[in-house]
Design a protein around this motif. Structure first.
Motif, PDB file in Angstrom:
ATOM      1  N   MET A   1       0.856  -1.202   0.000  1.00 20.40           N
ATOM      2  CA  MET A   1       0.000   0.000   0.000  1.00 20.40           C
ATOM      3  C   MET A   1       0.888   1.247   0.000  1.00 20.40           C
ATOM      4  SD  MET A   1      -2.911   1.161   2.789  1.00 20.40           S
ATOM      5  CE  MET A   1      -3.813  -0.359   2.648  1.00 20.40           C
ATOM      6  N   ASP A   2       0.720   2.126  -1.002  1.00 18.13           N
ATOM      7  CA  ASP A   2       1.563   3.309  -1.069  1.00 18.13           C
ATOM      8  C   ASP A   2       1.078   4.363  -0.068  1.00 18.13           C
ATOM      9  OD1 ASP A   2      -0.664   4.562  -2.185  1.00 18.13           O
ATOM     10  OD2 ASP A   2       0.084   4.454  -4.232  1.00 18.13           O
TER      11      ASP A   2
ATOM     12  N   ARG B   1      -2.465   4.759   1.936  1.00 16.33           N
ATOM     13  CA  ARG B   1      -2.446   4.625   3.402  1.00 16.33           C
ATOM     14  C   ARG B   1      -3.156   5.805   4.058  1.00 16.33           C
ATOM     15  NH1 ARG B   1       2.804   3.988   4.027  1.00 16.33           N
ATOM     16  NH2 ARG B   1       3.351   5.780   5.345  1.00 16.33           N
ATOM     17  N   ILE B   2      -2.915   6.991   3.527  1.00 17.65           N
ATOM     18  CA  ILE B   2      -3.584   8.180   4.077  1.00 17.65           C
ATOM     19  C   ILE B   2      -5.094   8.095   3.845  1.00 17.65           C
ATOM     20  CG2 ILE B   2      -3.849  10.678   3.846  1.00 17.65           C
ATOM     21  CD1 ILE B   2      -0.861  10.804   3.151  1.00 17.65           C
ATOM     22  N   LEU B   3      -5.502   7.703   2.643  1.00 18.97           N
ATOM     23  CA  LEU B   3      -6.933   7.592   2.345  1.00 18.97           C
ATOM     24  C   LEU B   3      -7.606   6.549   3.226  1.00 18.97           C
ATOM     25  CD1 LEU B   3      -7.022   7.810  -1.567  1.00 18.97           C
ATOM     26  CD2 LEU B   3      -7.945   9.465   0.060  1.00 18.97           C
ATOM     27  N   GLN B   4      -6.937   5.423   3.438  1.00 24.27           N
ATOM     28  CA  GLN B   4      -7.523   4.376   4.272  1.00 24.27           C
ATOM     29  C   GLN B   4      -7.651   4.843   5.710  1.00 24.27           C
ATOM     30  OE1 GLN B   4      -8.777   1.349   3.024  1.00 24.27           O
ATOM     31  NE2 GLN B   4      -9.758   1.583   5.021  1.00 24.27           N
TER      32      GLN B   4
ATOM     33  N   ALA C   1      -1.921   7.328   9.815  1.00 27.06           N
ATOM     34  CA  ALA C   1      -1.238   6.864   8.611  1.00 27.06           C
ATOM     35  C   ALA C   1       0.274   6.795   8.783  1.00 27.06           C
ATOM     36  CB  ALA C   1      -1.571   7.774   7.424  1.00 27.06           C
ATOM     37  N   GLY C   2       0.774   7.399   9.867  1.00 28.11           N
ATOM     38  CA  GLY C   2       2.210   7.399  10.102  1.00 28.11           C
ATOM     39  C   GLY C   2       2.980   8.285   9.148  1.00 28.11           C
ATOM     40  N   VAL C   3       2.392   9.439   8.817  1.00 25.13           N
ATOM     41  CA  VAL C   3       3.052  10.383   7.908  1.00 25.13           C
ATOM     42  C   VAL C   3       3.033  11.770   8.539  1.00 25.13           C
ATOM     43  CG1 VAL C   3       2.382   9.069   5.871  1.00 25.13           C
ATOM     44  CG2 VAL C   3       0.945  10.964   6.649  1.00 25.13           C
ATOM     45  N   GLY C   4       3.859  12.650   8.004  1.00 25.93           N
ATOM     46  CA  GLY C   4       3.863  14.026   8.465  1.00 25.93           C
ATOM     47  C   GLY C   4       2.868  14.871   7.683  1.00 25.93           C
TER      48      GLY C   4
END
Length: 238
Positions: A1-2, A6-9, A32-35
């Motif tokens: 999963m890109d 991941r953000i959308l999910q 999502a584990g992103v900044g």
């Protein structure tokens, strides 16, 4: 999963669990584990993210509608489409409310595609001589009523306890803009001109005539649309 998926999910999962059909970008980034810079680079802003969430959530619904083969009865297809629309809304209330939220400044592509798919079915009704009004008007009437019923059932279910409520509104609306298959146009109480103009316009859009230039076809469609919209207007006296 890109990263985008991941953000959308993550946003979808938070939206489904949200009591007020809203999510914060901070919560989405954490899940999502992103900044935040990554989220804004991919979606622009929160409105862009929410619009993408709606499109993502509606993909299965739209994919099923795209794959549905038209039946021999386009009016029944309208009824089935209405029922499926309401069913999706009841099963996905937060995504549905978000899709039609006036506060969503970035319109989801799913809303436009759903409208276009409905218009295609309405055009089939018109080409079959089953439409009382112009296709554009019929599409607006059906979509606004369908959406209104779905939102009402989601927002105030206690006010609409009758399980047949949606079907009652559906039949009233569709019967108002369509004609029975066995009803001759010339026997209708209103002037037959709007119905005939509606049918001819739809047939020309479905199968353009090589006997007319593009400019002539456009002019003829303009005249037919004007005649189709004269439903309910008394004939002008000379």
């Amino acid at each position: 999963m890109d990263v985008r998926e991941r953000i959308l999910q993550a946003a979808t999962d938070l939206l489904v669990a949200s009591p007020d059909a809203d999510v914060s970008t901070r919560a989405v980034c954490e899940a999502a584990g992103v900044g935040a810079p990554m989220l804004y680079r991919l979606f622009g802003d929160k409105a862009g993210l929410l619009a993408a969430v709606v499109d993502h959530g509606f993909e299965d619904y739209l994919a099923a509608k795209r794959a549905t083969r038209p039946s021999d009865d386009p009016v029944q297809d309208l009824r089935d489409g209405w029922t499926n629309h309401v069913q999706y809304a009841l099963e996905n209330p937060n995504q549905y409310r978000l899709m039609y939220s006036p506060g969503l400044t970035v319109p989801p592509g799913a809303a436009a595609e759903a409208f276009g798919l409905l218009r295609a079915t309405v055009e089939r009704c018109a080409a079959a001589g089953r439409l009382r009004v112009a296709p554009a008007t019929a599409t607006q009437v059906i979509m606004s009523a369908n959406t209104g019923v779905a939102l009402s059932l989601i927002a105030r279910p206690a006010f609409y306890p009758d399980p047949a409520f949606s079907d009652l509104v559906r039949d009233a609306v569709i019967d108002a803009v369509t004609r029975p298959a066995d009803a001759p146009v010339h026997d209708a109480p209103e002037s037959p001109v709007p119905s005939v103009a509606t049918t001819l316009g739809a047939l020309l859009r479905a199968e353009p005539s090589g006997a007319l230039s593009s400019a002539e076809t456009a002019l003829l469609q303009q005249w037919l649309d004007a005649l189709a919209e004269r439903r309910g207007h008394p004939p002008e006296k000379s």
